[in-house]
Design an enzyme around this catalytic site. Structure first.
Site, PDB file in Angstrom:
ATOM      1  N   GLY A  28       0.802  -1.224   0.000  1.00 47.74           N
ATOM      2  CA  GLY A  28       0.000   0.000   0.000  1.00 47.74           C
ATOM      3  C   GLY A  28       0.832   1.269   0.000  1.00 47.74           C
ATOM      4  O   GLY A  28       2.026   1.242  -0.265  1.00 47.74           O
ATOM      5  N   TYR A  29       0.159   2.387   0.278  1.00 43.18           N
ATOM      6  CA  TYR A  29       0.752   3.726   0.159  1.00 43.18           C
ATOM      7  C   TYR A  29       1.332   3.860  -1.255  1.00 43.18           C
ATOM      8  O   TYR A  29       2.502   4.136  -1.467  1.00 43.18           O
ATOM      9  CB  TYR A  29       1.816   3.975   1.236  1.00 43.18           C
ATOM     10  N   LEU A  30       0.428   3.659  -2.216  1.00 43.67           N
ATOM     11  CA  LEU A  30       0.830   3.438  -3.600  1.00 43.67           C
ATOM     12  C   LEU A  30       1.414   4.679  -4.269  1.00 43.67           C
ATOM     13  O   LEU A  30       0.998   5.802  -3.986  1.00 43.67           O
ATOM     14  CB  LEU A  30      -0.377   2.952  -4.407  1.00 43.67           C
ATOM     15  N   HIS A  31       2.391   4.442  -5.142  1.00 42.23           N
ATOM     16  CA  HIS A  31       2.997   5.497  -5.948  1.00 42.23           C
ATOM     17  C   HIS A  31       3.100   4.989  -7.386  1.00 42.23           C
ATOM     18  O   HIS A  31       2.644   3.873  -7.693  1.00 42.23           O
ATOM     19  CB  HIS A  31       4.356   5.907  -5.373  1.00 42.23           C
ATOM     20  N   GLU A  32       3.718   5.787  -8.247  1.00 39.67           N
ATOM     21  CA  GLU A  32       3.794   5.440  -9.672  1.00 39.67           C
ATOM     22  C   GLU A  32       4.522   4.111  -9.916  1.00 39.67           C
ATOM     23  O   GLU A  32       4.270   3.442 -10.919  1.00 39.67           O
ATOM     24  CB  GLU A  32       4.472   6.556 -10.473  1.00 39.67           C
ATOM     25  N   HIS A  34       4.303   1.319  -8.009  1.00 37.68           N
ATOM     26  CA  HIS A  34       3.258   0.296  -7.872  1.00 37.68           C
ATOM     27  C   HIS A  34       2.313   0.319  -9.077  1.00 37.68           C
ATOM     28  O   HIS A  34       1.940  -0.728  -9.613  1.00 37.68           O
ATOM     29  CB  HIS A  34       2.412   0.561  -6.621  1.00 37.68           C
ATOM     30  N   GLN A  58       7.778  -9.644   7.666  1.00 45.63           N
ATOM     31  CA  GLN A  58       8.987  -9.282   6.914  1.00 45.63           C
ATOM     32  C   GLN A  58       9.716  -8.091   7.528  1.00 45.63           C
ATOM     33  O   GLN A  58      10.725  -7.654   6.997  1.00 45.63           O
ATOM     34  CB  GLN A  58       8.665  -9.043   5.443  1.00 45.63           C
ATOM     35  N   VAL A 173      10.646   2.633 -11.371  1.00 45.31           N
ATOM     36  CA  VAL A 173      10.153   3.981 -11.695  1.00 45.31           C
ATOM     37  C   VAL A 173      10.846   4.972 -10.754  1.00 45.31           C
ATOM     38  O   VAL A 173      10.932   4.739  -9.540  1.00 45.31           O
ATOM     39  CB  VAL A 173       8.625   4.063 -11.540  1.00 45.31           C
ATOM     40  N   SER A 182       9.562   5.121  -3.633  1.00 41.93           N
ATOM     41  CA  SER A 182       9.404   4.186  -2.522  1.00 41.93           C
ATOM     42  C   SER A 182       8.439   4.796  -1.519  1.00 41.93           C
ATOM     43  O   SER A 182       8.468   6.014  -1.294  1.00 41.93           O
ATOM     44  CB  SER A 182      10.763   3.939  -1.855  1.00 41.93           C
TER      45      SER A 182
HETATM   46  P1  AMP Z   1       5.976  -2.606  -1.598  1.00 38.57           P
HETATM   47  O1  AMP Z   1       4.621  -1.995  -1.438  1.00 38.57           O
HETATM   48  O2  AMP Z   1       7.100  -1.694  -1.226  1.00 38.57           O
HETATM   49  O3  AMP Z   1       6.064  -3.976  -0.971  1.00 38.57           O
HETATM   50  O4  AMP Z   1       6.160  -2.844  -3.141  1.00 38.57           O
HETATM   51  C1  AMP Z   1       5.226  -3.600  -3.882  1.00 38.57           C
HETATM   52  C2  AMP Z   1       5.791  -3.887  -5.239  1.00 38.57           C
HETATM   53  O5  AMP Z   1       6.047  -2.663  -5.917  1.00 38.57           O
HETATM   54  C3  AMP Z   1       7.125  -4.639  -5.172  1.00 38.57           C
HETATM   55  O6  AMP Z   1       7.150  -5.614  -6.199  1.00 38.57           O
HETATM   56  C4  AMP Z   1       8.121  -3.550  -5.412  1.00 38.57           C
HETATM   57  O7  AMP Z   1       9.324  -4.012  -5.994  1.00 38.57           O
HETATM   58  C5  AMP Z   1       7.370  -2.669  -6.390  1.00 38.57           C
HETATM   59  N1  AMP Z   1       7.940  -1.319  -6.402  1.00 38.57           N
HETATM   60  C6  AMP Z   1       8.177  -0.514  -5.338  1.00 38.57           C
HETATM   61  N2  AMP Z   1       8.759   0.633  -5.724  1.00 38.57           N
HETATM   62  C7  AMP Z   1       8.918   0.552  -7.069  1.00 38.57           C
HETATM   63  C8  AMP Z   1       9.469   1.423  -8.074  1.00 38.57           C
HETATM   64  N3  AMP Z   1       9.995   2.608  -7.756  1.00 38.57           N
HETATM   65  N4  AMP Z   1       9.461   0.997  -9.348  1.00 38.57           N
HETATM   66  C9  AMP Z   1       8.936  -0.208  -9.686  1.00 38.57           C
HETATM   67  N5  AMP Z   1       8.393  -1.065  -8.788  1.00 38.57           N
HETATM   68  C10 AMP Z   1       8.382  -0.696  -7.506  1.00 38.57           C
END
Ligand code: AMP
Length: 277
Positions: A28-32, A34, A58, A173, A182
């Site tokens: 969650g806390y989605l960005h471009e 995700h 984790q 991204v 992130s």
């Molecule tokens: P997270 O929510 O941090 O567990 O990330 C979920 C998914 O999004 C994981 O597969 C991450 O590798 C991917 N992700 C996170 N940040 C990025 C980014 N800047 N560019 C591409 N994929 C991302």
């Protein structure tokens, strides 16, 4: 778009989805970053499932599980725009009932780099991803190259345990100044946000030296370390140049080599990577 909170409901709905089913696991806390995974999943599947679950197993005991940023309403609005079919948002109790006591653990590949700095991290990741795969039974699952070791570890789990899922890596991204997007970037104050560009600068330096013909991995690491040490707000956890498949550290660069690093800016731990082709 349906928002589902229980495993039973998710299984029921899964039976009605049109194949192929693309799955994007997130915290969650989605960005471009995700959203690029969701778009990739949307482009090649008939159905798209996204999970939002901040997975406690984790995180280490001194890590940021309780502070991890959350904004479910905003996340759902963004996913609706991307034409997501189902958002799976289980509670911690739903995923880890009281008597939960089974784990999925990848060996050697999960012990280096992030695994060495964050003991138990990948055991939590592979356990939750295995559970999500069992619940959602996707055709393909989409992961960010941003977490390069995670991709390698999950591919290994899928191969070793004969899971019937195609694991797809999607490019990182970045912000306009190169910082990898992130959810944790939100922890940075303006001065730290400026300092955080040092990760991308170090990766770019390695890429430049490699393009100019430098193949001595030790020299590349040293140049990266020197550059990062020039940033007073940065503390290095590791700088690695490794075989992209085995994650073995290299003396001589032979492509494809994974250049990866973990750097703390204040209390915020950031990771990034690039591949020397
Ligand atoms: P997270 O929510 O941090 O567990 O990330 C979920 C998914 O999004 C994981 O597969 C991450 O590798 C991917 N992700 C996170 N940040 C990025 C980014 N800047 N560019 C591409 N994929 C991302």
């Amino acid at each position: 778009m349906k928002v589902i909170e229980t495993i039973d409901d998710m299984r029921q709905l899964r039976l009605k989805l049109t194949e192929p089913v693309g799955f994007v696991p997130t915290m969650g806390y989605l960005h471009e970053g995700h959203l690029s995974l969701v778009r990739k999943a949307r482009a090649v599947n008939q159905s798209v499932v996204v999970s939002i679950f901040v997975n406690p197993t984790q995180f280490g005991p001194r890590e940021d599980f309780s502070q991890y940023p959350r904004n479910p309403e905003r996340d759902l609005a963004l996913l609706e725009k991307e034409k997501t079919d189902i958002v799976f948002t289980p509670s911690v109790a739903e995923m880890y009932p009281d008597q939960f006591d089974s784990w999925v653990e990848v060996g050697r590949l999960a012990q280096r780099l992030e695994g060495a700095c964050r003991p138990g991290h990948f055991r939590g990741v592979t356990t939750v991803v295995a559970k999500l795969f069992n619940i959602i039974q996707p055709t393909g699952a989409y992961f960010g190259q941003k977490d390069a070791q995670q991709v390698v570890v999950i591919k290994k789990m899928v191969a070793d345990l004969n899971m019937n899922v195609e694991v797809v890596a999607v490019p990182t991204v970045r912000e306009p100044d190169g910082l990898a997007m992130s959810s944790r970037n939100t922890y940075l104050n303006p001065e730290q946000r400026r300092a955080a560009t040092v990760l991308y600068q170090a990766l770019s330096l390695a890429q430049k030296l490699w393009t100019q013909g430098e193949t001595d991995a030790g020299k590349l690491r040293r140049q990266m370390v020197d550059l990062i040490r020039g940033e007073p707000l940065a503390t290095i956890d590791y700088v690695s140049i490794a075989n992209a498949e085995t994650l073995d550290e290299l003396d001589r660069v032979s492509p494809p080599a994974l250049v990866s690093l973990a750097v703390r800016i204040g209390k915020t731990r950031l990771i990034d990577n690039g591949v020397l082709q």
